[in-house]
Write an enzyme that holds these catalytic residues in place. Structure first.
Site, PDB file in Angstrom:
ATOM      1  CB  SER A 670      -0.967   0.006   1.176  1.00 45.00           C
ATOM      2  OG  SER A 670      -0.256   0.141   2.365  1.00 45.00           O
ATOM      3  CE  LYS A 713      -3.321   1.363   4.986  1.00 41.71           C
ATOM      4  NZ  LYS A 713      -3.222   0.816   3.639  1.00 41.71           N
TER       5      LYS A 713
END
Ligand code: ADP
Length: 779
Positions: A670, A713
C-alpha cells in the site's frame, strides 16, 4: 509419656507424586519417657523400660497370677477369631497364634487387630499393669463380637461369600459409628467407595462411565504406595467433577441484551449489531450450532470486554483462555495419561473451573499461537472450533469424548494475517477498528474516568477532568487505536490527585490550606491560568480564589497534566516536515491501528543504485522498484530529470528511500503511491502538499489498486490533523464505515491511476504544469 519401643523392619514407598511411606515395625516393649534430651532433628530421650520381657519367657507364673481374667480373655478371643473365615490364611494363622503365644501378649496383639479408635489403643498402651490391660481389652472384644454378629445377621439375606478380613472392614463401621478420624488407610478405602458412588450417580456419558468403572476396579486392587494410585484417583476425581450434564439456563432477551451492550460499551456499532444478530438467532433457534465469532482489532478496543458482556447478557459463565505464546498442542488437548505429570488441556480445565457445560469461552489472542516441536496448537483448536465435530471432542487425558457443542466460543485476535487459514475458515471475522478522538473522549468520560475514580477512592467532587484535557491526553500523551494507554494515563492522574486529597484531609486549619494552594508547588492543581485555548482565563483566575474552600474539586488543566504526566510525548509535526522536496505522507496499517508515515527520498551522485532503509519486507521493496520503473518510463511525459538534466533518472545518480520508524518492520503493497509521489517530488523539485496523505498499490501501467485497512488509515490521518486523503477508487465503498463527522473534516480523492494521484498531491496539479514550465524554459 508412654511409648512403644520398636524395631523398623522394612520401609517401602516413594516420594512421588507425594511422599507416601509404609513402615513395618516389630514392637518390643513399653517404655516411659523420663527426660527429653533433644528434639531436633529427631527426639532423643532417656527412657525407662516398663514391660518386663522375662515375663514372656516365663509364662506359667503369670498365668497363675491372672487366672480367671486371662482365661476369660482367651475365650473371647477364640470366639472372635472363629467367627471369621478360617479358610483365609491370615485368620488361620491368628488362630494358631492364640494358642502358641503367651497369654500376656494377647491383649496387645488383639487390640491392634480389632476395630478401635486410636484413643482406645493408646489407653491400652498406657495400661502398664497386665491385669488392668486385660480388663480394658475384654469390653473391646465383646463389642467387636457383637458387631460381627449383627453384621452376619444382615449379611445372611445377601449372598456374600467374601468374608476376608480386609473386605469386611468398611462394613464394620456400622457396628460403632463414630470411628473415622485417624485411620488414613481406611479413610482412603472409604474415599474410593465414595468415589465409586459418585461415579455411579454422576450423569457422565455411557462411554465415560464404562471407563471410570474399569479404572475404579483397578484402583481398588492397587496398593496406595504405587504412584499410579494417585494418578488414577486424580483422573477419576476429574471425571466426576466435569459438568457432563450441568448447564445454566440461558436468559435471552434481545432488548435487555442491547441495553447491556450499550451500557458497557460506547460506539462499536458494527460489532454490537453483529452480536445482537447472533443473539437474536439464538433466541429463535435454541441450540444454534452457530459460527464461532472472532473479533479482530488492535489492542485495547474492547474485544475482551465485549466477550464478557455477551456472557453477562446470556446469563452464562465466562472463562477466558489466553492462547498467546501457546506452542504445545497438549495445552489445548491435554497429555496422555501415560506421561509423567500429565494433565488435561485448557478446554477441559476451563470446563472444570466453571462447572457448567455451556459457558462462554473467550479464546484470547488466537493469532499468537506458535508452532513448535510439540505440535501445532492451532491444529488442535480446529476440532474444538468446528461446530460439526466438537460434540465429540476428545481430550488426550480424558480419553473419552466430551460434548462441547453447548459452549459458546468467541475468539479475539489483533490480525488475521497470522491465523492459519484452516482455523480462520471456521470463524466469522468481525473487524473492530480503532476509535476516533471523539469516540475516545466519550469512552473516557462515560466509562474510564468513573472506573478510575472508583478504583482510587475518589469522588467527582474531588477531581474534575474537562473534555479538553482528555483530548490533550489523547493527542499528546497517547498514540494508539484503543483506549488502554488512555486508561493508564487517567489512572496516573487519579493517583496524583489521591495524594493531594489525602494530604488535604490532614490539614484541618483552613489558613494552612490556603497557604499551600498559593504556593508554587501546588500550581498545577489550582485552576489558575492556561486551562485551554478556549477556556476563559478570567473565570479561572476567579477559580483560584474559589479553590480555597476544601470542598473545591481539583481541576486538571494542561499545567496539571504536564506536572503529572511529564512533557507531551507526541507533537503534531505534519506541516513542518514537508518543507523540502522528496518527502510524502503515506498511510500504514499496523496491528495497533493506522499510522501516518513520512516517506523520505534523496539523490546523490552514483551509479544508479537504489538503497532502501527502514526494515522493509519483500513486497514493499518491490513497490519501490515498481515506482522507480514507472517514473523512469514516464520521465519525459512529466519532464522529470536527474541532477544533470537527463531524462534517464538513474544516470549517474543513486537514490535512497527511507521509511521511518526504522525499528518497525514494514511490509505490504500500500505504500506504492506514496513512493511514486515522494520520488516525483524529488525529481521535479516541487513540494508535496503538507496536508495530503495517501495509500494505494501501484502497477507498472500506472494503475492504482485497492488496499486494506482504509478505516484505520483514515482515522490515523484524521488524528494527525491532515485534510486530504488520496485513496484508490475501488476503495470508495470502505468510506461508508467511517463516521460522518470524520468524513466531514476530510476531503477524499479517489484515484484510479497515478496521474490522478500526482495531480492531487501537488498544489496546482502536477503533470500539465510541470510540462509547461519546462517547455517555457527551453524556449
Ligand atoms: P482488547 O481485548 O481489545 O485488547 P479490552 O477488552 O481488554 O481490550 O479493553 C481494554 C479496556 O478498555 C477495558 O477496560 C474496556 O472496558 C475498555 N474499553 C474498550 N472499549 C470500550 C468501549 N467502547 N466502551 C467502554 N470501555 C471500553
Amino acid at each position: 509419656r508412654i511409648g512403644t519401643a520398636a524395631l523398623a523392619v522394612q520401609v517401602v514407598g516413594s516420594n512421588w507424586p507425594k511422599p507416601h511411606y509404609t513402615l513395618l515395625v516389630t514392637g518390643l516393649c513399653r517404655f516411659q519417657v523420663l527426660q527429653l534430651l533433644k528434639e531436633k532433628p529427631y527426639p532423643v530421650a532417656e527412657v525407662q523400660q516398663l514391660d518386663r520381657l522375662e515375663q514372656f519367657t516365663n509364662g506359667h507364673k503369670s498365668e497363675e497370677e491372672l487366672g480367671e481374667l486371662s482365661e476369660q480373655f482367651y475365650k473371647y478371643a477364640v470366639q472372635l477369631v472363629e467367627m471369621l473365615d478360617m479358610s483365609v490364611p491370615a485368620v488361620a494363622k491368628l488362630r494358631r497364634l492364640l494358642d502358641n503365644l503367651p497369654r500376656e501378649a494377647l491383649p496387645d496383639i488383639l487390640t491392634s487387630i480389632i476395630r478401635t479408635t486410636n484413643q482406645e489403643k493408646l489407653q491400652i498402651l498406657d495400661a502398664v499393669r497386665l491385669e488392668e490391660r486385660f480388663k480394658m481389652t475384654i469390653p473391646l472384644l465383646v463389642r467387636q463380637i457383637e458387631g460381627l454378629k449383627l453384621l452376619q445377621k444382615t449379611r445372611k439375606s445377601k449372598q456374600d461369600d467374601d468374608k476376608r478380613v480386609v473386605a469386611i472392614r468398611p462394613n464394620r463401621r456400622i457396628s460403632h459409628g463414630s470411628i473415622t478420624e485417624d485411620e488414613e488407610e481406611e479413610e482412603d478405602h472409604d474415599d474410593v467407595v465414595m468415589l465409586e458412588k459418585k461415579i455411579r450417580t454422576s450423569s457422565m456419558s455411557e462411554q465415560a462411565l464404562k471407563v471410570c468403572l474399569k479404572e475404579i476396579k483397578r484402583l481398588k486392587k492397587m496398593p496406595q504406595s504405587m504412584p499410579e494410585y494417585a494418578l488414577t484417583r486424580n483422573y477419576l476425581e476429574l471425571m466426576v467433577e466435569l459438568p457432563w450434564n450441568k448447564s445454566t439456563k440461558d436468559r435471552l432477551e434481545i432488548r435487555a441484551a442491547r441495553i447491556v451492550l450499550d451500557n458497557d460499551h460506547y460506539a462499536m456499532e458494527k460489532l454490537k449489531k453483529r452480536v445482537l444478530e447472533y443473539l437474536a438467532v439464538r433466541q429463535l433457534k435454541n441450540n444454534l450450532k452457530g459460527p464461532i465469532l472472532c473479533f479482530v482489532g488492535p489492542p485495547g478496543v474492547g474485544k475482551t470486554s465485549v466477550g464478557r458482556s455477551i456472557a453477562k447478557t446470556l446469563g452464562r459463565e465466562f472463562h477466558r483462555i489466553a492462547l498467546g505464546g501457546v506452542c504445545d498442542q497438549s495445552d489445548i488437548r491435554g497429555h496422555r495419561r501415560t506421561y509423567v505429570g500429565s494433565m488435561p488441556g485448557r478446554i477441559i480445565n476451563g470446563l472444570k473451573t466453571v462447572g457448567v457445560n455451556n459457558p462462554v469461552f473467550l479464546l484470547d489472542e488466537v493469532d499468537k499461537l506458535a508452532k513448535s516441536l510439540q505440535g501445532d496448537p492451532a491444529a488442535a483448536l480446529l476440532e474444538v472450533l468446528d461446530p460439526e465435530q466438537n460434540h465429540s471432542f476428545t481430550d488426550h487425558y480424558l480419553n473419552v469424548a466430551f460434548d462441547l457443542s453447548q459452549v459458546l466460543f468467541i475468539a479475539t485476535a489483533n490480525t488475521t494475517a497470522t491465523i492459519p487459514p484452516a482455523l480462520l475458515d471456521r470463524m466469522e471475522v468481525i473487524q473492530v477498528p480503532g476509535y476516533t478522538q471523539e469516540e475516545k473522549i466519550e469512552i473516557a468520560h462515560r466509562h474510564l474516568i468513573p472506573k478510575q475514580l472508583e478504583l482510587h477512592g475518589l469522588t467527582p467532587q474531588q477531581i474534575q477532568i474537562p473534555q479538553v484535557t482528555t483530548l490533550g491526553i489523547i493527542t499528546r500523551y497517547t498514540r494508539e487505536a484503543g483506549v488502554r494507554a488512555l486508561d493508564r494515563k487517567l489512572g496516573a492522574i487519579c493517583r496524583a490527585v489521591a495524594v493531594k486529597v489525602a494530604e488535604g484531609q490532614h490539614k484541618e486549619a483552613k489558613p494552612d490550606r490556603a497557604e499551600v494552594v498559593e504556593g508554587e508547588d501546588f500550581l498545577p492543581f489550582d485552576c489558575k491560568e492556561h486551562v485551554t485555548e478556549d477556556a476563559k482565563p478570567e473565570s479561572i483566575n476567579d477559580a483560584a480564589d474559589l479553590a480555597l474552600p476544601p470542598e473545591m474539586p481539583i481541576l486538571i488543566d494542561f499545567h496539571a497534566l504536564k506536572d503529572i504526566l511529564g512533557p507531551p510525548m507526541y507533537d503534531m509535526e505534519v506541516s513542518e516536515r514537508l518543507n523540502q522536496p522528496g518527502v510524502a505522507i503515506g498511510l500504514a496499517w499496523t496491528p495497533l491501528g493506522g499510522e501516518i508515515m513520512f516517506v523520505e527520498a534523496s539523490r546523490m551522485d552514483g551509479e544508479g543504485q537504489l538503497t532502501l532503509t527502514g526494515q522493509l519486507g519483500d513486497v514493499m521493496k518491490e513497490s519501490a522498484h515498481l515506482a522507480i520503473s514507472w517514473l523512469r518510463s514516464n520521465a519525459k511525459r512529466y519532464q522529470l530529470t536527474n541532477a544533470s538534466g537527463s531524462f534517464d533518472l538513474l544516470d549517474n545518480t543513486d537514490i535512497h528511500l527511507h521509511f521511518p520508524a526504522g525499528a518497525v518492520t514494514k511490509d505490504g503493497p500500500s505504500a506504492g503511491v506514496t513512493i511514486v509521489t515522494c520520488l516525483a517530488s524529488l525529481f521535479s523539485g516541487r513540494l508535496v502538499c503538507s496536508d495530503v496523505a495517501m495509500t494505494g498499490e501501484i502497477t507498472l501501467r500506472g494503475l492504482v489498486l485497492p488496499v486494506g485497512g482504509i478505516k484505520d488509515k483514515v482515522l490515523a490521518a484524521h488524528r494527525a490533523g491532515l485534510k486530504r486523503i488520496i485513496i484508490p477508487q475501488r476503495n470508495e465503498k470502505d468510506l461508508e464505515e467511517i463516521a460522518a463527522h470524520v468524513r466531514q473534516d476530510l476531503t477524499f480523492v479517489l484515484a484510479a491511476c497515478l496521474d490522478e494521484v500526482l495531480n492531487a498531491a501537488f498544489d496546482g496539479g502536477f503533470a500539465v504544469k510541470a510540462r509547461l514550465e519546462h517547455l517555457n524554459s527551453k524556449l
